[in-house]
Design an enzyme around this catalytic site. Structure first.
Site, PDB file in Angstrom:
ATOM      1  N   CYS A   1     -13.729  -0.781   7.593  1.00 42.95           N
ATOM      2  CA  CYS A   1     -12.780  -1.141   6.533  1.00 42.95           C
ATOM      3  C   CYS A   1     -12.837  -0.149   5.370  1.00 42.95           C
ATOM      4  O   CYS A   1     -13.907   0.333   5.015  1.00 42.95           O
ATOM      5  CB  CYS A   1     -13.098  -2.519   5.975  1.00 42.95           C
ATOM      6  SG  CYS A   1     -13.279  -3.805   7.217  1.00 42.95           S
TER       7      CYS A   1
ATOM      8  N   HIS B   1      -9.170   3.356  -1.725  1.00 41.11           N
ATOM      9  CA  HIS B   1      -7.790   2.901  -1.548  1.00 41.11           C
ATOM     10  C   HIS B   1      -7.305   2.089  -2.760  1.00 41.11           C
ATOM     11  O   HIS B   1      -7.181   0.868  -2.717  1.00 41.11           O
ATOM     12  CB  HIS B   1      -7.730   2.047  -0.264  1.00 41.11           C
ATOM     13  CG  HIS B   1      -6.367   1.535   0.071  1.00 41.11           C
ATOM     14  ND1 HIS B   1      -5.199   2.150  -0.305  1.00 41.11           N
ATOM     15  CD2 HIS B   1      -5.982   0.422   0.786  1.00 41.11           C
ATOM     16  CE1 HIS B   1      -4.167   1.459   0.152  1.00 41.11           C
ATOM     17  NE2 HIS B   1      -4.613   0.412   0.808  1.00 41.11           N
TER      18      HIS B   1
ATOM     19  N   CYS C   1       0.811  -1.219   0.000  1.00 38.97           N
ATOM     20  CA  CYS C   1       0.000   0.000   0.000  1.00 38.97           C
ATOM     21  C   CYS C   1       0.846   1.272   0.000  1.00 38.97           C
ATOM     22  O   CYS C   1       0.334   2.357  -0.243  1.00 38.97           O
ATOM     23  CB  CYS C   1      -0.943  -0.011   1.194  1.00 38.97           C
ATOM     24  SG  CYS C   1      -1.914  -1.537   1.273  1.00 38.97           S
TER      25      CYS C   1
END
Lengths: 399, 399
Positions: free
Chosen positions: B217, B343, B87
């Site tokens: 999340c 994301h 990430c």
């Protein structure tokens, strides 16, 4: 802003081949310890890690490895990067490490790579390797790497008007030479194997993608390699056999459909090698030997032309004339190359550096290049998507 | 060797969300053109590409993309690197780009990332994301990322003696805040969605990995982001609103089994952020707002502690007291964060830079941080395998 000279302190590599019991981290660590042992430094001297890996996600379910590797080799917490540039992954990492030391970001760093493709098996390995072509336009059309270089061979044959049969006989000589040298290199995958192939053996081996046969192709390989580099001043303080990095170059291109007829001329390689020659202040004539990206026999021939050693269309003749043999004017792949030594993709680039450094130090006893002072590497990522050339020598760069 | 000041010329990002019709190359290119449009330079001024991507191999069958991207955006042949650090991929790329310009390797470069995880679907996406944990010891034991942060929440609850139910209510406030800010950010995946969640909505949403529920999340996302940076002198010649890069830090660690109780203290983040503060010549008190890696609600809380904003064990209280809200002392994730904005892994780091730069220029109209002069980013790769912090400001670095 001035650049500093940079030198190699130590090199290491695992035996290339099949390592079912070792992870990507293990393979890098084994190579690292060999490099570290000959570097005469302490662990704390190493400030950063540059790691090359191509497809650990697909072969081992492992990405994000650079932090894990730093931790494993006793360097937890140092800035650690992973580079992916297909087969050129650790060569890109090496060039970045060099630039960082040359420009004073760090004084001493470790760079290398590891890969497990033999373990992955042919199906997963071929699929993984194919991610290095354009995923949308090429892979989906069924193109894998034997296909890319089969195309290259046919284009070469057509462009330079060399009948395919005649060209394949010359390509076979690349395979014979590189297998011969791999067979005497104890770290090579084909050590003690295929050392006396004949042209017929190559031509008549199993067809992989016409015209390429099995012996035209490099194998799937597991392995690791590592190099510790430092500023030349640092190196001269701690070891008595530094090998200097004289020049580096990198370039690339889009997919094959953007390269068209340039493909057999490998324009990105021309740009990268000229960048390296310019930085080193030398010409191709000054290079004593090269470790070249011979993923397929035709690839070595194309490479020698784009790097300026032979005229376009004359690379195949040079092989036939023995110019690229160990006793020729320009030994090519004295370590066996990808064909004889093996091709653990992410580890290949720094394994070429390993071989060049060992040669320049006079430690490559099994196939020495006589009086070598300047050696060069060439690493291709994908179908010319990435190209890296590195020039090393036993003397510092000329003013 | 002295470093130069470095500044941001331009930033761009795609809308985050679902892009079934765009490749990884397309997503980067779209973000790049937005950044290029506001940079007031010519294409030829850009000397190199730094590209971050996590799992293009697995989601799109595409590795070795940096050369393809350079070609696509009109920069064929420039040295182009791909960084993979889970990430944190484009944050590592950004820091490398910064170091290269600061140390004079280049004057002007482009950095960014792209990813397609929404497209990949939950099964492939979850599997791909799991490659960022230790492939041998963790992934094979069934650990995926909701599991990592469920463990973190339980450890946090135990270590600081906050009953899990009470902690989850405070974690829910992170989700509420970040969804609220994401819902007003037109580039966010959840623009106009989930802007008025209640604590019960979060607690009672579907359990993903106990105690984490769906709204704890971040989502799966497709997207791209890009930033053009240059030496500060170069920047001041071409634009009138440079944002300066004041400090950067990077660290990492091995797998969770090597971190043990340190896990909820995120030691690599402490090291990385202290490195960044030191380079910037500031303390955490000088930071006006942060864009933090809130892949899960508990992750934001842990991060604010390790970065030195709150004492260990007090991060959850800070959220409850409103300190991290837009009107609080330290607004956290005013752009919505990973939870509200989305994301797209390899694009996330430079999208945080995008938001910080827009805030510092006073262009982040929908959720402005009042009088902001210094902003910071925090990006986590894997389970603390890689951590990167970047500090930006509207004035050059002090002395």
């Amino acid at each position: 802003m001035e650049k500093r000279d940079v030198a190699v302190l130590g090199v290491g590599m695992t035996k290339f081949g099949y390592h079912p019991d070792k992870t990507l981290v293990d393979l890098f660590a084994e190579a690292f310890y060999e490099a570290f042992d000959e570097s005469n430094i302490e662990l704390k001297d190493i400030e950063a890690l540059y790691y090359g890996n191509f497809v650990g996600e697909m072969t081992d379910g492992s990405a994000n490895l650079s932090g894990f590797i730093a931790d494993e080799i006793g360097l937890r917490g140092i800035p650690a990067r992973r580079y992916e540039a297909a087969c050129a992954s650790s060569s890109v990492a090496f060039r970045e490490a060099y630039l960082a030391v040359a420009h004073g970001v760090y004084d001493c760093v470790v760079v290398g790579g590891s890969e497990r493709l033999y373990n992955a098996g042919t199906a997963i390995g071929t699929r993984a390797l194919a991610t290095a072509v354009d995923g949308l336009h090429e892979m989906t059309a069924g193109l894998t790497f034997p296909g890319v270089f089969a195309l290259a061979a046919r284009l070469y044959s057509k462009k330079y008007e060399i009948p395919m049969e005649e060209l394949h006989e010359k390509m076979a000589l690349v395979s014979i030479k590189n297998h011969k040298y791999g067979a005497i290199n104890p770290k090579a995958q084909f050590y003690n194997k295929f050392g006396d192939l004949k042209v017929e053996d190559v031509i008549n081996s199993k067809v992989i993608c016409s015209p390429l046969t099995l012996f035209d192709c490099c194998p799937m390989t597991d392995g690791g390699s590592a190099v510790i580099i430092a500023s030349a001043d640092f190196a001269e303080d701690v070891i008595d056999n530094p090998v200097y990095i004289l020049g580096t170059g990198q370039s690339g291109a889009g997919g094959l459909f953007r390269q068209k007829e340039d493909m057999v001329r490998a324009i990105p390689r021309k740009i990268a090698s000229e960048m390296a020659y310019k930085e080193a202040g030398i010409t191709p004539k000054d290079v004593d030997f090269v470790e070249i990206h011979d993923c397929f026999t035709i690839a070595e021939i194309i490479a020698t032309e784009a790097m300026g050693f032979f005229e376009y269309g004359k690379g195949a003749d040079a092989v036939a004339e023995g110019v690229t043999s160990i006793d020729g004017d320009l030994p090519v792949n004295p370590d066996g190359g990808l064909i004889g030594k093996g091709h653990p993709v992410g580890a290949t680039g720094t394994s070429q550096i390993y071989s060049v450094v060992k040669q320049l130090r006079g430690e490559f006893k099994y196939n020495p290049v006589k009086d070598a002072e300047i050696g060069m590497t060439d690493t291709l990522g994908g179908d010319f998507g990435t190209l890296v050339n590195i020039i090393l020598g036993i003397h510092r760069r000329r003013g």
